[in-house]
Design an enzyme around this catalytic site. Structure first.
Site, PDB file in Angstrom:
ATOM      1  N   ARG A  23       0.747  -1.234   0.031  1.00 29.38           N
ATOM      2  CA  ARG A  23       0.011  -0.078   0.071  1.00 29.38           C
ATOM      3  C   ARG A  23       0.966   1.178  -0.023  1.00 29.38           C
ATOM      4  NH1 ARG A  23      -5.535   0.080   1.674  1.00 29.38           N
ATOM      5  NH2 ARG A  23      -6.600  -2.124   1.268  1.00 29.38           N
ATOM      6  N   ARG A  27      -3.030   7.208   0.978  1.00 29.08           N
ATOM      7  CA  ARG A  27      -3.534   8.273   1.687  1.00 29.08           C
ATOM      8  C   ARG A  27      -2.410   9.084   2.652  1.00 29.08           C
ATOM      9  NH1 ARG A  27      -8.868   5.281   3.436  1.00 29.08           N
ATOM     10  NH2 ARG A  27      -7.244   3.837   3.288  1.00 29.08           N
ATOM     11  N   ARG A  36      -6.009  12.636  -5.508  1.00 27.48           N
ATOM     12  CA  ARG A  36      -7.463  11.882  -4.932  1.00 27.48           C
ATOM     13  C   ARG A  36      -8.560  12.847  -4.617  1.00 27.48           C
ATOM     14  NH1 ARG A  36     -11.410  10.032  -3.083  1.00 27.48           N
ATOM     15  NH2 ARG A  36     -11.533   8.264  -1.922  1.00 27.48           N
ATOM     16  N   ASP A  72      -6.807  -1.945  -7.270  1.00 30.92           N
ATOM     17  CA  ASP A  72      -7.345  -2.605  -5.999  1.00 30.92           C
ATOM     18  C   ASP A  72      -7.601  -4.081  -6.517  1.00 30.92           C
ATOM     19  OD1 ASP A  72      -8.179  -1.818  -3.288  1.00 30.92           O
ATOM     20  OD2 ASP A  72      -9.766  -3.486  -3.972  1.00 30.92           O
ATOM     21  N   TYR A 147     -15.213 -10.990  -0.014  1.00 31.13           N
ATOM     22  CA  TYR A 147     -15.868  -9.744  -0.237  1.00 31.13           C
ATOM     23  C   TYR A 147     -17.211 -10.041  -1.000  1.00 31.13           C
ATOM     24  CZ  TYR A 147     -11.822  -7.263   2.114  1.00 31.13           C
ATOM     25  OH  TYR A 147     -11.146  -6.469   2.712  1.00 31.13           O
TER      26      TYR A 147
HETATM   27  O1  CP3 Z   1       0.089  -1.473  -2.571  1.00 33.63           O
HETATM   28  C1  CP3 Z   1      -0.334  -0.289  -3.287  1.00 33.63           C
HETATM   29  O2  CP3 Z   1       0.361   0.744  -3.015  1.00 33.63           O
HETATM   30  C2  CP3 Z   1      -1.085  -0.924  -4.474  1.00 33.63           C
HETATM   31  C3  CP3 Z   1      -2.336  -0.618  -4.370  1.00 33.63           C
HETATM   32  C4  CP3 Z   1      -3.399  -1.414  -3.716  1.00 33.63           C
HETATM   33  C5  CP3 Z   1      -4.822  -0.903  -2.986  1.00 33.63           C
HETATM   34  N1  CP3 Z   1      -5.150  -1.719  -2.643  1.00 33.63           N
HETATM   35  C6  CP3 Z   1      -5.025   0.496  -3.057  1.00 33.63           C
HETATM   36  C7  CP3 Z   1      -6.163   1.028  -2.258  1.00 33.63           C
HETATM   37  C8  CP3 Z   1      -3.516  -2.635  -3.380  1.00 33.63           C
HETATM   38  C9  CP3 Z   1      -2.318  -3.570  -3.379  1.00 33.63           C
HETATM   39  C10 CP3 Z   1      -4.532  -2.901  -2.652  1.00 33.63           C
HETATM   40  C11 CP3 Z   1      -4.893  -4.366  -2.161  1.00 33.63           C
HETATM   41  C12 CP3 Z   1      -6.331  -4.544  -1.358  1.00 33.63           C
HETATM   42  N2  CP3 Z   1      -7.367  -3.892  -1.358  1.00 33.63           N
HETATM   43  C13 CP3 Z   1      -6.259  -5.811  -0.426  1.00 33.63           C
HETATM   44  C14 CP3 Z   1      -5.092  -6.500  -0.079  1.00 33.63           C
HETATM   45  C15 CP3 Z   1      -3.992  -6.168   0.923  1.00 33.63           C
HETATM   46  C16 CP3 Z   1      -4.390  -5.456   2.169  1.00 33.63           C
HETATM   47  O3  CP3 Z   1      -4.413  -4.501   2.367  1.00 33.63           O
HETATM   48  O4  CP3 Z   1      -5.057  -6.532   2.906  1.00 33.63           O
HETATM   49  C17 CP3 Z   1      -7.626  -5.526   0.323  1.00 33.63           C
HETATM   50  C18 CP3 Z   1      -8.223  -6.387   1.263  1.00 33.63           C
HETATM   51  C19 CP3 Z   1      -8.098  -4.563  -0.514  1.00 33.63           C
HETATM   52  C20 CP3 Z   1      -9.546  -4.096  -0.345  1.00 33.63           C
HETATM   53  C21 CP3 Z   1      -9.643  -2.610  -0.073  1.00 33.63           C
HETATM   54  N3  CP3 Z   1      -9.575  -1.534  -0.735  1.00 33.63           N
HETATM   55  C22 CP3 Z   1      -9.895  -2.325   1.174  1.00 33.63           C
HETATM   56  C23 CP3 Z   1     -10.493  -3.097   2.423  1.00 33.63           C
HETATM   57  C24 CP3 Z   1     -10.394  -0.766   1.058  1.00 33.63           C
HETATM   58  C25 CP3 Z   1     -10.635   0.338   2.275  1.00 33.63           C
HETATM   59  C26 CP3 Z   1      -9.495   0.223   3.278  1.00 33.63           C
HETATM   60  C27 CP3 Z   1      -9.281   1.697   3.683  1.00 33.63           C
HETATM   61  O5  CP3 Z   1      -8.145   1.813   3.983  1.00 33.63           O
HETATM   62  O6  CP3 Z   1      -9.956   2.495   3.677  1.00 33.63           O
HETATM   63  C28 CP3 Z   1      -9.664  -0.414  -0.200  1.00 33.63           C
HETATM   64  C29 CP3 Z   1      -9.591   1.125  -0.606  1.00 33.63           C
HETATM   65  C30 CP3 Z   1      -8.186   1.150  -1.171  1.00 33.63           C
HETATM   66  N4  CP3 Z   1      -7.289   0.585  -2.043  1.00 33.63           N
HETATM   67  C31 CP3 Z   1      -7.261   2.537  -0.956  1.00 33.63           C
HETATM   68  C32 CP3 Z   1      -6.207   2.363  -2.015  1.00 33.63           C
HETATM   69  C33 CP3 Z   1      -5.132   3.400  -1.946  1.00 33.63           C
HETATM   70  C34 CP3 Z   1      -8.015   3.706  -0.034  1.00 33.63           C
HETATM   71  C35 CP3 Z   1      -8.880   4.472  -1.276  1.00 33.63           C
HETATM   72  C36 CP3 Z   1      -8.832   5.853  -0.966  1.00 33.63           C
HETATM   73  O7  CP3 Z   1      -8.118   6.808  -1.437  1.00 33.63           O
HETATM   74  O8  CP3 Z   1      -9.934   6.446  -0.323  1.00 33.63           O
END
Ligand code: CP3
Length: 341
Positions: A23, A27, A36, A72, A147
């Site tokens: 990640r 943010r 964003r 994502d 999910y």
């Molecule tokens: O690693 C990176 O920088 C690449 C981008 C990436 C994102 N999500 C961007 C993201 C990767 C590899 C993921 C994987 C992901 N997404 C997982 C597996 C890894 C983990 O963290 O367990 C999972 C379970 C998801 C599903 C997901 N997407 C969730 C649960 C959320 C919300 C969580 C939160 O922190 O709000 C997201 C949203 C998300 N995916 C964001 C980002 C940058 C936040 C979005 C925003 O800008 O509002």
């Protein structure tokens, strides 16, 4: 080109331990928040120029040894017919509950249904040329199914667990469909230019080891064997895998991702010196003073004890309130403390 990351994935010796952060685009970076602020998360994922820009931000700002595609794990599920929203956690309006729901899922055609993912990769390979390698990724079948069935995140995942125990035929049909989609999706990412693939199994640790073996691993193994011969290293990260590392290893792949609940030294002893690992700093350590961050990096490097095949990373994604200067300091510590000679 900086090949430390790819060399370590192959278990080859490197001049410094490569490091990137799960990640790492997100943010906690003001530069990300600026982009964003003008669009939703999904719009950002679907805008290749912008997605490429935020992918490169941590490479420039932190000095990491690899870039990871900005997208994502749920991106390819939307074209299967599930309406996706982020509020900010992911929500599916119409979760999968019955066999008819599974049968109604569409198999996406990658170039038509997720063209923005493949276009982002192509742009990135041009823009990153000569710098660092690009990692593509997907969710493991089980985490995606969590999910799809729950419809959102969950504390106990009782809905999908009930499906496993009470309606295994629905669960198995869903997992087969998702695994088939992933082979095509990840294969398309490699074809577009991804130089490594990480499979995220965030929820793989919520089942007992014997249920993991029976209900999760066969489908991840199917994805990994479906990618055999694609020529890029595969990193398999299962959160909570500490007590079942050998079982997880059986799924295949090149690198085992570790969360922070197991000591890296113990994991390397369990897996054997020939199995490269990635991890495993507790992301919350990045809120601590620099002296703590440096000591924790030193501890993990010491646990690895100079064995080739270690990629430094966090044990899970970086938290949104993390001070960026602490993340940058961690990357510097990994490079400085692991420098040879
Ligand atoms: O690693 C990176 O920088 C690449 C981008 C990436 C994102 N999500 C961007 C993201 C990767 C590899 C993921 C994987 C992901 N997404 C997982 C597996 C890894 C983990 O963290 O367990 C999972 C379970 C998801 C599903 C997901 N997407 C969730 C649960 C959320 C919300 C969580 C939160 O922190 O709000 C997201 C949203 C998300 N995916 C964001 C980002 C940058 C936040 C979005 C925003 O800008 O509002």
């Amino acid at each position: 080109m900086n090949t430390r990351f790819l060399d370590a994935c192959r278990g080859l010796p490197v001049d410094r331990t490569p490091v990137w952060l799960m990640r790492q685009a997100g943010r906690y970076l003001p530069e990300y928040r600026r982009i964003r602020s003008a669009c939703s998360f999904l719009e950002l994922c679907k805008s290749p120029e912008l997605a490429a820009e935020v992918t490169i931000q941590p490479v420039d700002i932190l000095g990491v040894d690899a870039a990871i595609l900005f997208s994502d794990i749920l991106t390819p599920i939307e074209p299967m017919g599930l309406e996706l929203d982020f509020v900010p956690g992911p929500v599916f309006e119409n979760p999968v509950r019955t066999l008819a729901d599974v049968e109604a899922l569409r198999m996406p055609v990658m170039e038509q249904d997720v063209p923005y993912v493949l276009e982002t990769i192509r742009i990135l390979r041009c823009e990153l040329a000569g710098r660092v390698p690009l990692i593509g990724f997907g969710g493991a079948p089980f985490t995606l199914a969590c999910y799809m069935v729950e419809g959102k995140g969950s504390k106990d995942f009782a809905t999908i667990k009930k499906m496993i125990y009470c309606a295994p035929e629905i669960y198995r049909a869903l997992m087969e469909t998702v695994a088939e989609m992933l082979v095509a999706y990840l294969g398309a990412q490699v074809e577009a230019g991804a130089q490594a693939i990480q499979i995220f199994d965030t929820w793989g640790g919520i089942l007992s080891p014997s249920d993991y073996e029976r209900y999760v691993r066969p489908y991840t193994a199917r994805v990994i064997s479906g990618l055999a011969g694609c020529g890029v290293p595969i990193i398999h990260f299962v959160k909570g895998a500490g007590t079942m590392l050998e079982t997880v290893r059986e799924a295949g792949g090149d690198v085992v991702g570790l969360d922070w609940h197991i000591s890296l030294g113990k994991a390397r002893e369990t897996l054997g010196p020939g199995v490269p690992v990635q991890g495993n700093l507790d992301p919350t350590v990045l809120f601590g003073p620099k002296s703590l961050i440096e000591a924790e990096v030193q501890r993990i490097l010491r646990e690895n004890d100079g064995r080739p095949g270690h990629i430094f990373n966090l044990g899970h994604g970086i938290l949104p309130e993390t001070p960026p200067e602490n993340a940058k300091f961690m990357v510097e510590c990994v490079h400085r403390l692991s420098a040879k000679g």
